[in-house]
Design an enzyme around this catalytic site. Structure first.
Site, PDB file in Angstrom:
ATOM      1  N   THR A  28      -1.963 -20.562  23.579  1.00 22.86           N
ATOM      2  CA  THR A  28      -2.407 -19.269  24.096  1.00 22.86           C
ATOM      3  C   THR A  28      -3.795 -18.990  23.555  1.00 22.86           C
ATOM      4  OG1 THR A  28      -0.114 -18.501  24.070  1.00 22.86           O
ATOM      5  CG2 THR A  28      -1.819 -16.838  24.338  1.00 22.86           C
ATOM      6  N   LYS A 140       3.598 -26.208  18.927  1.00 28.27           N
ATOM      7  CA  LYS A 140       4.026 -25.010  19.648  1.00 28.27           C
ATOM      8  C   LYS A 140       4.812 -25.438  20.883  1.00 28.27           C
ATOM      9  CE  LYS A 140       2.456 -20.318  20.204  1.00 28.27           C
ATOM     10  NZ  LYS A 140       1.329 -19.392  20.066  1.00 28.27           N
ATOM     11  N   GLU A 173       5.750 -17.711   7.905  1.00 28.13           N
ATOM     12  CA  GLU A 173       4.739 -17.121   8.773  1.00 28.13           C
ATOM     13  C   GLU A 173       5.188 -15.732   9.193  1.00 28.13           C
ATOM     14  OE1 GLU A 173       4.610 -20.063  11.850  1.00 28.13           O
ATOM     15  OE2 GLU A 173       6.524 -19.470  12.718  1.00 28.13           O
TER      16      GLU A 173
END
Length: 274
Positions: A28, A140, A173
């Site tokens: 993204t 990802k 995270e």
């Protein structure tokens, strides 16, 4: 707006592998002034995902050209690029797939990031951990169910983001961002060899810190290490970096609060560059 394999299209066959198994990867990116910020790092991220997942190789030059073409139509926006193994077949076998489906999605830029830079983020400890899987760690891939559940938890809380641990209780995270913290001139970020996503902006910040007078370490540590930090920041390719104002790590205990923005103010100008 959506494009599939270079053509405007807003539907996908139900037997696409991304629908059936989450079989693919994505990135993204932020579009600003008609350009994709950190495009080379986004392509590198996709290439790593394709290699790890044994996906068929797309025509990288053609894909990059299409990305730039779409970006040129937007002054400020978000471009999501998905690579699916393709369409067809039944069951888990990957035989017979030679061409990935390329899905591009252009959407508005989330303006709340601009406001959050001013006031800082509040974090709450997620009760939903990240699974440990050294093979898939870092990339990802399209299996984001953990993040969906964590986001659902955030939306029921009063916090902006969540502090996410792995199943061993180690700091990993946030739901949609990587995390760094500073103690004096020493900066730390979680080691993501067993869990989590190696974000594009995380990589950029690590490059910046390697050229600075800060000392960066990737470590495995429990969340309590943040209690004595001078400063905490989070980052992703869209934010690109936001300071953390407080972390509610335990119910019925005082939140950990942060006033310093030294590291944030050092990083932000460089992170905003295309």
């Amino acid at each position: 707006m959506y494009w599939i394999n270079g053509e405007p299209c807003d539907y996908l066959p139900v037997n696409d592998r991304s629908v059936q198994f989450g079989d693919g990867c994505f990135t993204t990116a932020k579009i600003e002034q008609g350009q994709v910020a950190l495009l080379s790092l986004h392509i590198k991220r996709l290439q790593k995902g394709v290699e790890k997942l044994y996906l068929p190789q797309p025509d990288w030059q053609q894909l990059e050209s299409h990305i730039k073409q779409i970006a040129s139509t937007s002054e400020l926006g978000v471009l999501k690029v998905i690579l699916s193994r393709g369409t067809g077949g039944r069951g888990y076998s990957t035989q017979g797939f030679t061409q990935p489906n390329q899905i591009l999605f252009l959407s508005p830029y989330p303006e709340h990031y601009l406001r959050q830079r001013e006031k800082g983020l509040s974090l709450v400890l997620s009760p939903i951990p990240m699974g440990i899987n050294p093979y898939l760690a870092g990339i990802k891939h399209l299996n984001r169910l953990e993040q969906v559940l964590i986001k659902s938890f955030i939306e029921k809380s009063n916090a902006d983001e969540a502090l996410v641990l792995d199943t061993d209780g180690l700091l990993i995270e946030c739901c949609t961002a990587n995390i760094f913290w500073r103690k004096g001139k020493y900066v730390y970020t979680p080691d993501l060899q067993s869990s989590g996503v190696e974000g594009v902006m995380r990589e950029r910040i690590m490059q910046l810190l390697s050229e600075s007078d800060y000392y960066l370490s990737c470590i495995n540590h429990y969340p309590e290490t943040l209690a004595c930090a001078d400063e905490v920041i989070v980052c992703n390719s869209l934010m690109p970096v936001i300071p953390v104002s407080e972390i509610q790590a335990h119910e019925n205990r005082p939140a950990w609060k942060y006033q310093s923005r030294e590291l944030y103010e050092y990083l932000l100008p460089e992170c905003l560059k295309l």
